[in-house]
Write a protein that holds these residues in place. Sequence first.
Motif, PDB file in Angstrom:
ATOM      1  N   ASP A 215       0.839  -1.206   0.000  1.00  0.00           N
ATOM      2  CA  ASP A 215       0.000   0.000   0.000  1.00  0.00           C
ATOM      3  C   ASP A 215       0.877   1.260   0.000  1.00  0.00           C
ATOM      4  OD1 ASP A 215      -2.648   1.253   0.178  1.00  0.00           O
ATOM      5  OD2 ASP A 215      -1.989   1.929   2.151  1.00  0.00           O
ATOM      6  N   HIS A 219       0.917   4.399  -2.716  1.00  0.00           N
ATOM      7  CA  HIS A 219       0.836   5.839  -2.431  1.00  0.00           C
ATOM      8  C   HIS A 219       2.055   6.575  -2.968  1.00  0.00           C
ATOM      9  CE1 HIS A 219      -2.819   5.616  -0.124  1.00  0.00           C
ATOM     10  NE2 HIS A 219      -2.311   4.724   0.711  1.00  0.00           N
ATOM     11  N   HIS A 257      -8.104  -3.317  -0.291  1.00  0.00           N
ATOM     12  CA  HIS A 257      -8.544  -2.365  -1.320  1.00  0.00           C
ATOM     13  C   HIS A 257      -7.445  -2.255  -2.362  1.00  0.00           C
ATOM     14  CE1 HIS A 257      -5.666   0.403   0.433  1.00  0.00           C
ATOM     15  NE2 HIS A 257      -6.200   0.159   1.617  1.00  0.00           N
ATOM     16  N   ASN A 259      -4.789  -0.182  -4.842  1.00  0.00           N
ATOM     17  CA  ASN A 259      -3.936   1.003  -4.752  1.00  0.00           C
ATOM     18  C   ASN A 259      -2.713   0.818  -5.657  1.00  0.00           C
ATOM     19  OD1 ASN A 259      -2.334   3.174  -4.106  1.00  0.00           O
ATOM     20  ND2 ASN A 259      -2.196   2.776  -1.933  1.00  0.00           N
ATOM     21  N   HIS A 268      -6.506   5.315  -3.052  1.00  0.00           N
ATOM     22  CA  HIS A 268      -7.011   3.954  -3.220  1.00  0.00           C
ATOM     23  C   HIS A 268      -7.931   3.915  -4.440  1.00  0.00           C
ATOM     24  CE1 HIS A 268      -6.399   3.249   1.377  1.00  0.00           C
ATOM     25  NE2 HIS A 268      -5.267   3.376   0.720  1.00  0.00           N
TER      26      HIS A 268
HETATM   27 ZN   LIG Z   1      -3.475   3.308   1.823  1.00  0.00          ZN
END
Ligand SMILES: [Zn+2]
Length: 306
Positions: A215, A219, A257, A259, A268
């Motif tokens: 994750d 980002h 989720h 990403n 996301h």
């Molecule tokens: Zn995140």
Amino acid sequence: MGMRVLFIFLDGVGLGPDDPTTNPFCRASMPNLERLLGGRKMTAGAAPFDAGRASILALDPCLGVGGLPQSATGQATLLTGKNVPAMVGEHYGPKPNPPIAAIIREDNIFMRMVGGGKKAALLNAYPSRYFHALESGRRLPSAIPLAVTSAGLPLFSKEDFYSGDALSADFTGVGWRTMLGYDDAPVLSPQAAGLKLGELSQRYDFSMFEYWASDYAGHGQEMDKAVELLESFDGVLGGLLEAWDDSGGLIFITSDHGNLEDLSTRRHTLVKVPGIVIGRDRNLFCTGLTDLAGVAGKIEAEVRRQ
Ligand SMILES: [Zn+2]
């Protein structure tokens, strides 16, 4: 008796479009993962698929609630089997707020394992500073360690990591040297870390490993770093699959989720997440599993199965 389940949680990994300009899964060399998926890259077109050692399902992380899915509600859903975003009225994260924390503390997969006399563990090791930050209140626990401690189970420490009884959050341990300042931390190759993951999982009926770097890389939006991370993960998978006995239980890999699969945005995404099920007797586990809320019940049934 029951079957053994190893749950590898990859934060922020969705089934994205087949687009090498934005999706690192289209660029990374992942022979071990692709072998499981019938030679396909892990994009939206890869699921559903079932052959050989594994199945891949596309799971819904949105759960009927508007907005982008987030870590606290997504992980709480995986851990409890409840539609937590619907219960709290929104997708929320990254750390659980008091209502989400209360849902996790009331009932979760680790509590059910302990209550049913099963051996369960989170295989991640945490550095001393993590425990200090929690104790001082400077840091809120994320959903997974909160579920573990709510069941009265310990979180593994530096000592457990050094003695080989737990794994580094980055799999290899390099981060303990470069980011945490432990110059003498044990370092494993990705393959050796995968072997270790399989070996540790044999000690428990249910074990879990949380990988949050995926994750973080999503980002960060840096393609080269994302590709490097995926190739390292593929090495872990290779080591794990080499030692894993397909008749002895299931490996389940999923996410909260999307990403990482879309580096064109730092947010996301709304895409489905992969549900990879590895093992010989996986039909029952896969049947009817369509979203994150279905996962905890499937794991519990598998561990209790005669
Ligand atoms: Zn995140």
